[in-house]
Write an enzyme that holds these catalytic residues in place. Structure first.
Site, PDB file in Angstrom:
ATOM      1  N   ARG A   1     -82.687-105.961 -23.406  1.00 37.33           N
ATOM      2  CA  ARG A   1     -84.194-105.766 -22.667  1.00 37.33           C
ATOM      3  C   ARG A   1     -84.878-105.610 -23.098  1.00 37.33           C
ATOM      4  NH1 ARG A   1     -83.511 -99.217 -25.151  1.00 37.33           N
ATOM      5  NH2 ARG A   1     -82.541 -98.404 -23.652  1.00 37.33           N
TER       6      ARG A   1
ATOM      7  N   SER B   1     -82.649-101.853 -38.787  1.00 35.76           N
ATOM      8  CA  SER B   1     -81.607-101.183 -38.130  1.00 35.76           C
ATOM      9  C   SER B   1     -81.617 -99.717 -38.626  1.00 35.76           C
ATOM     10  CB  SER B   1     -80.208-101.926 -37.550  1.00 35.76           C
ATOM     11  OG  SER B   1     -79.249-100.837 -36.986  1.00 35.76           O
TER      12      SER B   1
ATOM     13  N   ASP C   1     -86.975 -97.863 -29.173  1.00 37.79           N
ATOM     14  CA  ASP C   1     -86.954 -97.789 -27.624  1.00 37.79           C
ATOM     15  C   ASP C   1     -87.657 -97.633 -26.335  1.00 37.79           C
ATOM     16  OD1 ASP C   1     -83.377 -97.456 -28.686  1.00 37.79           O
ATOM     17  OD2 ASP C   1     -83.839 -95.885 -29.769  1.00 37.79           O
TER      18      ASP C   1
ATOM     19  N   ARG D   1     -82.601 -96.841 -20.320  1.00 42.73           N
ATOM     20  CA  ARG D   1     -83.919 -96.819 -20.772  1.00 42.73           C
ATOM     21  C   ARG D   1     -85.037 -97.349 -19.851  1.00 42.73           C
ATOM     22  NH1 ARG D   1     -84.486 -93.140 -24.765  1.00 42.73           N
ATOM     23  NH2 ARG D   1     -82.607 -93.296 -26.706  1.00 42.73           N
TER      24      ARG D   1
ATOM     25  N   ARG E   1     -72.172-106.164 -26.936  1.00 45.76           N
ATOM     26  CA  ARG E   1     -72.849-105.825 -27.950  1.00 45.76           C
ATOM     27  C   ARG E   1     -72.578-106.115 -29.763  1.00 45.76           C
ATOM     28  NH1 ARG E   1     -76.522-100.143 -27.181  1.00 45.76           N
ATOM     29  NH2 ARG E   1     -77.531-100.848 -28.805  1.00 45.76           N
TER      30      ARG E   1
ATOM     31  N   GLY F   1     -74.179 -97.596 -28.276  1.00 47.69           N
ATOM     32  CA  GLY F   1     -74.260 -98.497 -30.074  1.00 47.69           C
ATOM     33  C   GLY F   1     -73.614 -97.483 -31.719  1.00 47.69           C
TER      34      GLY F   1
ATOM     35  N   LYS G   1     -81.354 -87.953 -29.363  1.00 48.92           N
ATOM     36  CA  LYS G   1     -80.369 -88.599 -29.584  1.00 48.92           C
ATOM     37  C   LYS G   1     -79.339 -89.092 -30.974  1.00 48.92           C
ATOM     38  CE  LYS G   1     -79.559 -92.535 -26.240  1.00 48.92           C
ATOM     39  NZ  LYS G   1     -79.222 -93.453 -27.504  1.00 48.92           N
ATOM     40  N   SER G   2     -80.625 -89.460 -31.174  1.00 47.51           N
ATOM     41  CA  SER G   2     -79.864 -89.472 -32.692  1.00 47.51           C
ATOM     42  C   SER G   2     -79.731 -89.052 -33.771  1.00 47.51           C
ATOM     43  CB  SER G   2     -81.791 -90.751 -33.909  1.00 47.51           C
ATOM     44  OG  SER G   2     -81.908 -91.876 -33.128  1.00 47.51           O
TER      45      SER G   2
HETATM   46  C1  S3P Z   1     -80.590 -95.740 -33.512  1.00 47.59           C
HETATM   47  C2  S3P Z   1     -81.173 -96.611 -33.744  1.00 47.59           C
HETATM   48  C3  S3P Z   1     -81.711 -97.367 -33.387  1.00 47.59           C
HETATM   49  C4  S3P Z   1     -82.266 -97.373 -31.740  1.00 47.59           C
HETATM   50  C5  S3P Z   1     -80.948 -96.439 -31.551  1.00 47.59           C
HETATM   51  C6  S3P Z   1     -80.536 -94.786 -31.623  1.00 47.59           C
HETATM   52  C7  S3P Z   1     -79.799 -94.387 -34.104  1.00 47.59           C
HETATM   53  O1  S3P Z   1     -81.035 -98.629 -32.832  1.00 47.59           O
HETATM   54  O2  S3P Z   1     -82.376 -98.815 -30.544  1.00 47.59           O
HETATM   55  O3  S3P Z   1     -80.532 -96.355 -29.724  1.00 47.59           O
HETATM   56  O4  S3P Z   1     -79.769 -93.854 -34.050  1.00 47.59           O
HETATM   57  O5  S3P Z   1     -79.913 -94.887 -34.918  1.00 47.59           O
HETATM   58  P1  S3P Z   1     -81.065 -99.730 -33.875  1.00 47.59           P
HETATM   59  O6  S3P Z   1     -80.401 -99.411 -35.461  1.00 47.59           O
HETATM   60  O7  S3P Z   1     -80.294-101.132 -33.390  1.00 47.59           O
HETATM   61  O8  S3P Z   1     -83.076 -99.975 -34.124  1.00 47.59           O
END
Ligand code: S3P
Length: 446
Positions: A359, A176, A328, A403, A131, A103, A30-31
């Site tokens: 969570r 983050s 995650d 999740r 959020r 997010g 996904k990222s």
């Molecule tokens: C992500 C970063 C993480 C993760 C999210 C995907 C990303 O969030 O929880 O599912 O793709 O950069 P945070 O940056 O808020 O920790």
């Protein structure tokens, strides 16, 4: 963009299963998928993306990038082709950008919008609208963008991007990858060199992909963290991408196999970026039988085939520094701890409170529902295992959180009695086909 406001809940029940077995592949990361669409939309030329996750979160990003002027199409062979507009070339979107449940899409896109001289409005579903956005708004404002949000820095929000972005030197107050990536994406259109200090390394897919497209980016160690330096206004050139299988999705069938007696499951082509594999490290420390084979480089990322075999687990004690590399995976790790001998302590989980749901509270509630005692001490989650297989036999509230839904269904697969989730629809945000894949392995869902 149409906004589907009417959501129909899809309850789903996992029944205790006979041994799970088989070899499967999980959908794309996904990222990496979000970043592939965003960066190819800024590159000159046509980028082909293989293995893109076709989950709702990523489709929201595709839709937003189309609104911003990129040409994006999916071929019948499943390969996505993106013709980019060049850095600085995003067009003002005609309508509200609806980022759904994502997010990552909302935060990363904020970075892109901040340094393009356009006005845009962004919203999301009820989970995303709760959020915090302040974490990206604060640094992006110092670069010259203006944001207008609801109370508490929540969506919907309007963004007026700047034509003359200021450089940024930013020390991140939280670990983050979304915040880091939002700043890097904004800094792409700032003339000169920007610098980000991160206290603990977080997933580095944005950095890797920026280099892949030809950006001038350097990473150096800084104590326990890193300093990332990016030179703005490079010319990004189209470069094909192969998206590996998502380790965060692979976690569910693999943990299901660890917990269901007599099981052996292999997931092929899983991304093994070391900043994503904290779960596997933690599970191994618990005595889990996990092996990795055929480690190879595909499209610039390390991938491998992971096999999980069931067996007894001992309690976990995970340090806070490991949290970003498994951020995650805590709900599914907590499910594993519920089956382990002894008291587990998962440390440093403050960030879990601002995920798709709270969570931390919701994971504790999930285990309690299954008859497992838990406690939250500060930012730590304690799980009192050792009473044999958890009982199950309840309905889990999933709080619009994919999740949590999948973790509950894995729990039901391995527990004494079935576990029902009140709404499995959100699983499609990250893992379309989850129930079918689990069924193929021997899971019993209805
Ligand atoms: C992500 C970063 C993480 C993760 C999210 C995907 C990303 O969030 O929880 O599912 O793709 O950069 P945070 O940056 O808020 O920790």
């Amino acid at each position: 963009m149409s906004v589907p406001r009417l959501h129909t809940a899809r309850p789903l029940t996992a029944h205790p299963a006979a041994p799970l077995s088989g070899t499967v592949a999980v959908p794309g990361d996904k990222s990496i998928s979000h970043r592939a669409l965003m960066l190819s939309a800024l590159a000159i030329g046509r980028t082909r993306i293989a293995g893109l996750l076709e989950g709702e979160d990523v489709l929201r990003t595709a839709s937003a990038m189309r609104f911003l002027g990129a040409h994006i199409e999916r071929g019948d062979d499943g390969i996505w082709a993106v013709s980019g507009v060049g850095i600085g070339g995003l067009a003002e979107p005609e309508d509200v950008l609806d980022m759904g449940n994502s997010g990552t899409a909302a935060r990363l896109l904020s970075g892109l919008l901040a340094t393009h001289p356009i006005v845009s409005v962004m919203t999301g579903d009820a989970s995303l609208r709760r959020r915090p956005m302040a974490r990206v708004i604060a640094p992006l404002t110092t670069m010259g963008a203006q944001f207008f949000t609801r109370e508490g820095g929540r969506l919907p929000m309007a963004v007026r991007g700047t034509a003359q972005a200021m450089l940024i030197e930013y020390r991140m107050p939280i670990a983050s990858a979304q915040v880091k990536s939002a700043i890097l994406l904004a800094a792409l259109n700032a003339r000169g060199t920007s610098r980000i200090h991160e206290p603990v390394p977080t997933r580095d897919h944005t950095e890797n992909m920026l280099r892949h497209f030809g950006a001038d980016l350097h990473v150096e160690p800084d104590g326990a963290g890193r300093i990332i330096t990016l030179t703005g206004q490079p010319e990004l050139l189209a470069a094909d991408i192969v998206v590996p299988g998502d380790p965060s999705s692979a976690a569910f069938p693999l943990v299901a196999a660890l917990l269901t007696e007599g099981s052996r499951v292999t997931v092929t082509g899983v991304g093994l970026n070391p900043l994503r594999t904290g779960l596997f490290t933690a599970l191994r420390a618990m005595g889990a039988r996990l092996t990795i084979a055929h480690e190879r480089i595909e499209g610039g990322e390390t991938v491998g085939d992971i096999t999980a075999e069931s067996g007894p687990l001992s309690a976990a004690d995970t340090p806070p520094e490991l949290a970003p590399s498994m951020i995650d995976e805590f709900p599914i790790l907590a499910v594993a701890c519920a089956f382990a001998r002894g008291t587990s302590r998962l440390r440093g989980l403050a960030e879990l409170r601002v995920k798709e749901s709270d969570r931390l509270a919701a994971t504790a509630a999930l285990l309690e529902g299954a008859g497992v005692r838990t406690a939250i001490e500060g930012d730590d989650l304690l799980i009192y295992g050792g009473a044999g297989r958890p009982e199950g036999g309840f309905t889990a509230t999933t709080h619009m959180d994919h999740r949590l839904a999948m973790s509950a269904l894995v729990l039901g697969t391995a527990a004494e009695k079935p576990v029902r989730v009140d709404d499995a629809a959100f699983i499609d945000t990250s893992f379309p086909g989850f129930a079918a894949l689990m069924t193929q392995l021997g899971g019993r869902f209805e």
